[in-house]
Design a protein around this motif. Sequence first.
Motif, PDB file in Angstrom:
ATOM      1  N   VAL A   1      48.086  69.775  25.561  1.00 10.83           N
ATOM      2  CA  VAL A   1      47.461  71.056  25.248  1.00 10.83           C
ATOM      3  C   VAL A   1      47.929  71.559  23.890  1.00 10.83           C
ATOM      4  CG1 VAL A   1      47.256  73.472  25.949  1.00 10.83           C
ATOM      5  CG2 VAL A   1      47.161  71.662  27.665  1.00 10.83           C
ATOM      6  N   VAL A   2      49.213  71.434  23.640  1.00  7.59           N
ATOM      7  CA  VAL A   2      49.806  71.969  22.419  1.00  7.59           C
ATOM      8  C   VAL A   2      49.714  70.980  21.254  1.00  7.59           C
ATOM      9  CG1 VAL A   2      51.987  72.718  21.369  1.00  7.59           C
ATOM     10  CG2 VAL A   2      51.356  73.503  23.662  1.00  7.59           C
ATOM     11  N   LEU A   3      49.897  69.691  21.540  1.00  9.06           N
ATOM     12  CA  LEU A   3      49.972  68.692  20.482  1.00  9.06           C
ATOM     13  C   LEU A   3      48.612  68.049  20.225  1.00  9.06           C
ATOM     14  CD1 LEU A   3      53.272  66.913  21.589  1.00  9.06           C
ATOM     15  CD2 LEU A   3      53.001  68.774  19.944  1.00  9.06           C
ATOM     16  N   PRO A   4      48.362  67.558  18.996  1.00 10.60           N
ATOM     17  CA  PRO A   4      47.142  66.783  18.720  1.00 10.60           C
ATOM     18  C   PRO A   4      47.104  65.530  19.585  1.00 10.60           C
ATOM     19  CG  PRO A   4      48.244  67.421  16.678  1.00 10.60           C
ATOM     20  CD  PRO A   4      49.181  67.763  17.799  1.00 10.60           C
ATOM     21  N   VAL A   5      45.899  64.966  19.747  1.00  8.09           N
ATOM     22  CA  VAL A   5      45.710  63.886  20.723  1.00  8.09           C
ATOM     23  C   VAL A   5      46.633  62.700  20.451  1.00  8.09           C
ATOM     24  CG1 VAL A   5      44.062  62.220  21.624  1.00  8.09           C
ATOM     25  CG2 VAL A   5      43.333  64.567  21.181  1.00  8.09           C
ATOM     26  N   ARG A   6      46.661  62.210  19.213  1.00  6.55           N
ATOM     27  CA  ARG A   6      47.481  61.030  18.918  1.00  6.55           C
ATOM     28  C   ARG A   6      48.958  61.318  19.161  1.00  6.55           C
ATOM     29  NH1 ARG A   6      44.904  58.343  13.391  1.00  6.55           N
ATOM     30  NH2 ARG A   6      42.855  57.855  14.288  1.00  6.55           N
ATOM     31  N   GLU A   7      49.414  62.469  18.699  1.00  5.45           N
ATOM     32  CA  GLU A   7      50.807  62.834  18.908  1.00  5.45           C
ATOM     33  C   GLU A   7      51.092  63.053  20.387  1.00  5.45           C
ATOM     34  OE1 GLU A   7      53.939  66.235  17.280  1.00  5.45           O
ATOM     35  OE2 GLU A   7      51.978  65.947  16.310  1.00  5.45           O
ATOM     36  N   ALA A   8      50.141  63.632  21.102  1.00  6.95           N
ATOM     37  CA  ALA A   8      50.325  63.875  22.530  1.00  6.95           C
ATOM     38  C   ALA A   8      50.451  62.558  23.293  1.00  6.95           C
ATOM     39  CB  ALA A   8      49.160  64.683  23.074  1.00  6.95           C
ATOM     40  N   ILE A   9      49.672  61.539  22.888  1.00  8.61           N
ATOM     41  CA  ILE A   9      49.766  60.234  23.568  1.00  8.61           C
ATOM     42  C   ILE A   9      51.161  59.645  23.388  1.00  8.61           C
ATOM     43  CG2 ILE A   9      48.923  57.865  23.516  1.00  8.61           C
ATOM     44  CD1 ILE A   9      46.161  58.970  22.821  1.00  8.61           C
ATOM     45  N   ALA A  10      51.678  59.731  22.157  1.00 13.06           N
ATOM     46  CA  ALA A  10      53.017  59.184  21.899  1.00 13.06           C
ATOM     47  C   ALA A  10      54.087  59.950  22.668  1.00 13.06           C
ATOM     48  CB  ALA A  10      53.306  59.228  20.396  1.00 13.06           C
ATOM     49  N   VAL A  11      54.004  61.279  22.668  1.00  9.83           N
ATOM     50  CA  VAL A  11      54.994  62.086  23.374  1.00  9.83           C
ATOM     51  C   VAL A  11      54.900  61.860  24.878  1.00  9.83           C
ATOM     52  CG1 VAL A  11      55.723  64.445  23.886  1.00  9.83           C
ATOM     53  CG2 VAL A  11      55.115  63.811  21.550  1.00  9.83           C
ATOM     54  N   THR A  12      53.676  61.735  25.401  1.00 10.35           N
ATOM     55  CA  THR A  12      53.509  61.484  26.835  1.00 10.35           C
ATOM     56  C   THR A  12      54.113  60.143  27.219  1.00 10.35           C
ATOM     57  OG1 THR A  12      51.470  62.802  26.890  1.00 10.35           O
ATOM     58  CG2 THR A  12      51.826  61.236  28.693  1.00 10.35           C
ATOM     59  N   ALA A  13      53.883  59.129  26.391  1.00 17.54           N
ATOM     60  CA  ALA A  13      54.466  57.807  26.669  1.00 17.54           C
ATOM     61  C   ALA A  13      55.992  57.872  26.675  1.00 17.54           C
ATOM     62  CB  ALA A  13      53.981  56.802  25.638  1.00 17.54           C
ATOM     63  N   ALA A  14      56.543  58.601  25.689  1.00 17.05           N
ATOM     64  CA  ALA A  14      58.007  58.723  25.647  1.00 17.05           C
ATOM     65  C   ALA A  14      58.526  59.495  26.853  1.00 17.05           C
ATOM     66  CB  ALA A  14      58.413  59.422  24.348  1.00 17.05           C
ATOM     67  N   ALA A  15      57.818  60.587  27.222  1.00 13.04           N
ATOM     68  CA  ALA A  15      58.254  61.387  28.372  1.00 13.04           C
ATOM     69  C   ALA A  15      58.147  60.603  29.669  1.00 13.04           C
ATOM     70  CB  ALA A  15      57.429  62.656  28.456  1.00 13.04           C
ATOM     71  N   THR A  16      57.152  59.705  29.762  1.00 12.15           N
ATOM     72  CA  THR A  16      56.988  58.889  30.963  1.00 12.15           C
ATOM     73  C   THR A  16      58.185  57.964  31.166  1.00 12.15           C
ATOM     74  OG1 THR A  16      54.579  58.944  30.676  1.00 12.15           O
ATOM     75  CG2 THR A  16      55.463  57.235  32.109  1.00 12.15           C
ATOM     76  N   VAL A  17      58.789  57.553  30.059  1.00 11.02           N
ATOM     77  CA  VAL A  17      59.973  56.698  30.151  1.00 11.02           C
ATOM     78  C   VAL A  17      61.251  57.532  30.303  1.00 11.02           C
ATOM     79  CG1 VAL A  17      61.369  54.988  28.935  1.00 11.02           C
ATOM     80  CG2 VAL A  17      58.871  54.860  28.831  1.00 11.02           C
ATOM     81  N   LEU A  18      61.381  58.581  29.496  1.00 11.18           N
ATOM     82  CA  LEU A  18      62.623  59.347  29.461  1.00 11.18           C
ATOM     83  C   LEU A  18      62.840  60.202  30.713  1.00 11.18           C
ATOM     84  CD1 LEU A  18      62.624  60.510  25.730  1.00 11.18           C
ATOM     85  CD2 LEU A  18      63.968  58.679  26.778  1.00 11.18           C
ATOM     86  N   THR A  19      61.761  60.758  31.269  1.00 13.11           N
ATOM     87  CA  THR A  19      61.927  61.640  32.435  1.00 13.11           C
ATOM     88  C   THR A  19      62.513  60.903  33.631  1.00 13.11           C
ATOM     89  OG1 THR A  19      60.103  63.047  31.680  1.00 13.11           O
ATOM     90  CG2 THR A  19      60.747  63.236  33.992  1.00 13.11           C
ATOM     91  N   PRO A  20      61.953  59.761  34.053  1.00 19.40           N
ATOM     92  CA  PRO A  20      62.600  59.054  35.179  1.00 19.40           C
ATOM     93  C   PRO A  20      63.994  58.531  34.831  1.00 19.40           C
ATOM     94  CG  PRO A  20      60.782  57.775  34.288  1.00 19.40           C
ATOM     95  CD  PRO A  20      60.707  59.118  33.650  1.00 19.40           C
ATOM     96  N   ALA A  21      64.196  58.149  33.561  1.00 22.65           N
ATOM     97  CA  ALA A  21      65.534  57.697  33.171  1.00 22.65           C
ATOM     98  C   ALA A  21      66.539  58.828  33.311  1.00 22.65           C
ATOM     99  CB  ALA A  21      65.504  57.185  31.732  1.00 22.65           C
ATOM    100  N   TYR A  22      66.131  60.026  32.890  1.00 22.03           N
ATOM    101  CA  TYR A  22      66.993  61.193  33.038  1.00 22.03           C
ATOM    102  C   TYR A  22      67.212  61.515  34.515  1.00 22.03           C
ATOM    103  CZ  TYR A  22      68.774  65.928  32.117  1.00 22.03           C
ATOM    104  OH  TYR A  22      69.542  67.064  32.047  1.00 22.03           O
ATOM    105  N   GLY A  23      66.165  61.318  35.308  1.00 21.22           N
ATOM    106  CA  GLY A  23      66.314  61.533  36.743  1.00 21.22           C
ATOM    107  C   GLY A  23      67.308  60.592  37.364  1.00 21.22           C
ATOM    108  N   VAL A  24      67.324  59.344  36.902  1.00 19.77           N
ATOM    109  CA  VAL A  24      68.305  58.381  37.405  1.00 19.77           C
ATOM    110  C   VAL A  24      69.715  58.834  37.059  1.00 19.77           C
ATOM    111  CG1 VAL A  24      69.155  56.018  37.175  1.00 19.77           C
ATOM    112  CG2 VAL A  24      66.699  56.448  37.379  1.00 19.77           C
ATOM    113  N   LEU A  25      69.885  59.336  35.795  1.00 19.18           N
ATOM    114  CA  LEU A  25      71.201  59.817  35.376  1.00 19.18           C
ATOM    115  C   LEU A  25      71.655  61.006  36.219  1.00 19.18           C
ATOM    116  CD1 LEU A  25      70.927  59.591  31.486  1.00 19.18           C
ATOM    117  CD2 LEU A  25      72.216  58.084  33.018  1.00 19.18           C
TER     118      LEU A  25
END
Length: 376
Positions: free
Chosen positions: A111-135
């Motif tokens: 919603v806040v970020l442009p589409v290309r940037e949002a795709i990259a941030v979403t991909a990073a969050a998809t990896v980092l969020t569960p990793a942080y959850g494991v920690l």
Amino acid sequence: MQPGIPRPTVIAAILVGMTVMTLAGFLAPALWYELTEHREAGRLVLAVAGVGASFALYARLLWQNLMRRTAPAHRLGLAAIGLTCWAMPPLLGTAPGWGNALLVPAGLIAVVLPVREAIAVTAAATVLTPAYGVLLGLPALAVLYEVAAVPLGAFSGYVTVWLFHVVQELREARAELARSAVGEERLRFARDLHDVLGHSLQAVALRAEVAERFVERDDGRVRKELTEIQTMARDAVRDVREVVRGYRATSLRTELDGMSAVLRAAGIRCERPEVSPSLPAHVHEPLGWVAREAATNVLRHSSATWCEITVRTGRDRVHVEIVNDGAGRRAGDAGSGLTGLAERIAAAGGEFSAGPAGDGTFRVRAAVPAEPEGEA
């Protein structure tokens, strides 16, 4: 704004409210746990403050983007929500339910970020969020849920805002089409009124001038002209009413009769041509308007001495040609009538031309298909 349809701001407010309530459902178990189990004022204040600040900022950012008020500062707001939500699980513990706070920022990424940037941030969050959850020691099922929930939340937020904007654009386009239709109807009415009254009033004025010339010489002719004036005035009133209703049908045969009679009364030699009884019904209206406007222009804009009318049926078109010898003595611009005629004939699928012929004559030519459009 159509009756019964909520305003865009009302719809946006409903969307924001529903989104915040959905997010509140994710964290409701954690808040209830703090209220009923821990019962520590410090923890409860921290939890309520963190959740309240995050949700208030979330609602504001979503509202601003629904209203197309995107700003670079919104990135900072998204970062603030992310930091707050990711700080609550380690500060308050992961059980029960505080791990869900990690998912809250996902809905705002696209919603806040442009589409290309949002795709990259979403991909990073998809990896980092569960990793942080494991920690943080979240259960394996919760970690797997986060893997799917982060991209799903980002996509859901994007689709919500996108659909809202699409609906608004469709509403605006519909309103613009309605305004255009009203404008076209006004132009049609103005054109019809010009064509009807222009001819009728010119004919009335001509008859009045004839009556004035004979007022002291021939009472019978004066009475005849006055009778004609009355008839024309009544016909004009009837025509205006029919134009207002939108039901006026013009007959080529009737218009040619009236045209030749009016021109002869003005001292212009004009013979009405024979019109075939088998002439297709659909050609009468457009070609009848041609005859009416041509007569008006001859009377108003020229000092012609003769006018010749030709009607012929070709293989696939019906042609009307009106020629007069007043081109060299025309009084100026013929006004908007010829433009209206060109529009009428074009709408009927035909061709129209009007102008001096180079030999001192002025020619008006119109041709319309012999078969109605769609049947040819």
